[in-house]
Design an enzyme around this catalytic site. Structure first.
Site, PDB file in Angstrom:
ATOM      1  N   SER A   5     -14.708   4.050   1.941  1.00  0.00           N
ATOM      2  CA  SER A   5     -13.784   4.945   1.238  1.00  0.00           C
ATOM      3  C   SER A   5     -12.548   5.141   2.090  1.00  0.00           C
ATOM      4  O   SER A   5     -12.625   5.134   3.323  1.00  0.00           O
ATOM      5  CB  SER A   5     -14.443   6.301   0.978  1.00  0.00           C
ATOM      6  OG  SER A   5     -13.509   7.240   0.489  1.00  0.00           O
ATOM      7  N   TYR A  33     -18.913  13.878   3.593  1.00  0.00           N
ATOM      8  CA  TYR A  33     -18.567  12.595   2.965  1.00  0.00           C
ATOM      9  C   TYR A  33     -17.663  11.784   3.890  1.00  0.00           C
ATOM     10  O   TYR A  33     -17.880  10.584   4.091  1.00  0.00           O
ATOM     11  CB  TYR A  33     -17.869  12.852   1.630  1.00  0.00           C
ATOM     12  CG  TYR A  33     -17.579  11.600   0.836  1.00  0.00           C
ATOM     13  CD1 TYR A  33     -18.570  10.997   0.072  1.00  0.00           C
ATOM     14  CD2 TYR A  33     -16.308  11.016   0.844  1.00  0.00           C
ATOM     15  CE1 TYR A  33     -18.307   9.847  -0.663  1.00  0.00           C
ATOM     16  CE2 TYR A  33     -16.042   9.875   0.117  1.00  0.00           C
ATOM     17  CZ  TYR A  33     -17.040   9.285  -0.636  1.00  0.00           C
ATOM     18  OH  TYR A  33     -16.781   8.141  -1.352  1.00  0.00           O
TER      19      TYR A  33
END
Length: 281
Positions: free
Chosen positions: A147, A160
């Site tokens: 990501s 995250y």
């Protein structure tokens, strides 16, 4: 020309393969003639996804497997199951991921779940599948879904960010190990999606925002960049051009080099400097 591992009758395994980017990748692989195993924690979604895949390829070329990627023994069962059914794996896409949200000082449950799935899932998949893939002596791919948040680490969801930063570091180490392994024809690649409209990002929305890419667009871009030999597959999206992503990443590195406060682009003292940096002033 497709990558040499993405050819008829080769075998692809995709975790998180029952929806989103994973399912889009599975559909692309079966259309290229590969046999596919989609692995996911959700049995109902696996059944639905298998029906979609079987509409474009023989059902005998589709395998489903319920897996908890955070557990090494579950991933080992997946690897054995694919080997028993199809003979081995040529393309591994470690794609399973969750984003339930996190805060720094709350209870640790979300942290453990997020890091277990997002980071340990990729470590488990790579470590367990890679030896057999190397032993096949054929060209192969390990694609790990990271990501942009694992590189620019914006505030708001620290667990995250930590998990995806770990995926970046692990995948870099994996590729270094593979390229220094005798007779290895496997390469690792880091998929870095932009804003993609999937179940993970929908957050109650039923229509794709204008700024988001579809999962299919993301997979098409991934396949093109694999063919080009990219390790870092940095996807743009409709709102954020690649040039802006590059500026954000360079500024983040500059926090270390210039000894600025961490995440300085969100610090009010650096707002003007960051805006000028982005404009190239």
């Amino acid at each position: 020309m497709p990558h040499s591992a993405i050819v008829k009758d080769n075998v692809a395994v995709i975790t998180g393969g029952a929806s989103g980017i994973g399912l889009a990748a599975a559909l692309a692989f079966v259309r290229a003639g590969l046999k596919v195993c989609i692995a996911d924690v959700d049995q109902a979604r696996l059944a639905e996804a298998a029906t979609k895949l079987s509409s474009v390829t023989p059902a005998t070329h589709v395998m489903t497997f319920a897996v908890d990627v955070s557990k090494a023994e579950s991933v080992a069962e997946l690897e054995r199951g694919v080997r028993d059914r199809f003979g081995g794996t040529d393309v591994l896409m470690n794609n399973a991921g969750i984003q339930p949200g996190s805060t720094l000082f709350a209870e640790p449950d979300n942290w453990q779940r997020i890091i277990g799935v997002n980071m340990w899932g990729i470590i488990n998949g790579s470590r367990i599948f890679a030896p057999g893939m190397i032993a096949r002596g054929r060209p192969g791919l390990i694609i790990n879904t990271g990501s942009k948040q694992g590189i620019t680490t914006p505030p708001g969801d620290p667990a995250y960010n930590v998990s995806k930063a770990g995926v970046k570091a692990f995948t870099e180490a994996l590729q270094h190990e593979l390229r220094n392994t005798k007779d290895c024809r496997i390469t690792a690649h880091l998929l870095i999606p932009g804003f993609v409209f999937t179940g993970l990002t929908a957050k109650g929305r039923t229509e794709k925002p204008a700024g988001a890419w579809t999962a299919e667009q993301t997979v098409d871009f991934m396949l093109a960049r694999l063919d080009a030999g990219d390790f870092y597959i940095l996807c743009p999206d409709n709102d954020v051009p690649r040039a802006l992503d590059e500026k954000r990443m360079l500024w983040a590195a500059g926090d270390i080099v210039e000894n600025r406060p961490p995440l300085s682009r969100w610090h009010p003292d650096y707002a003007d400097a960051f805006a000028k940096f982005v404009k190239g002033e």
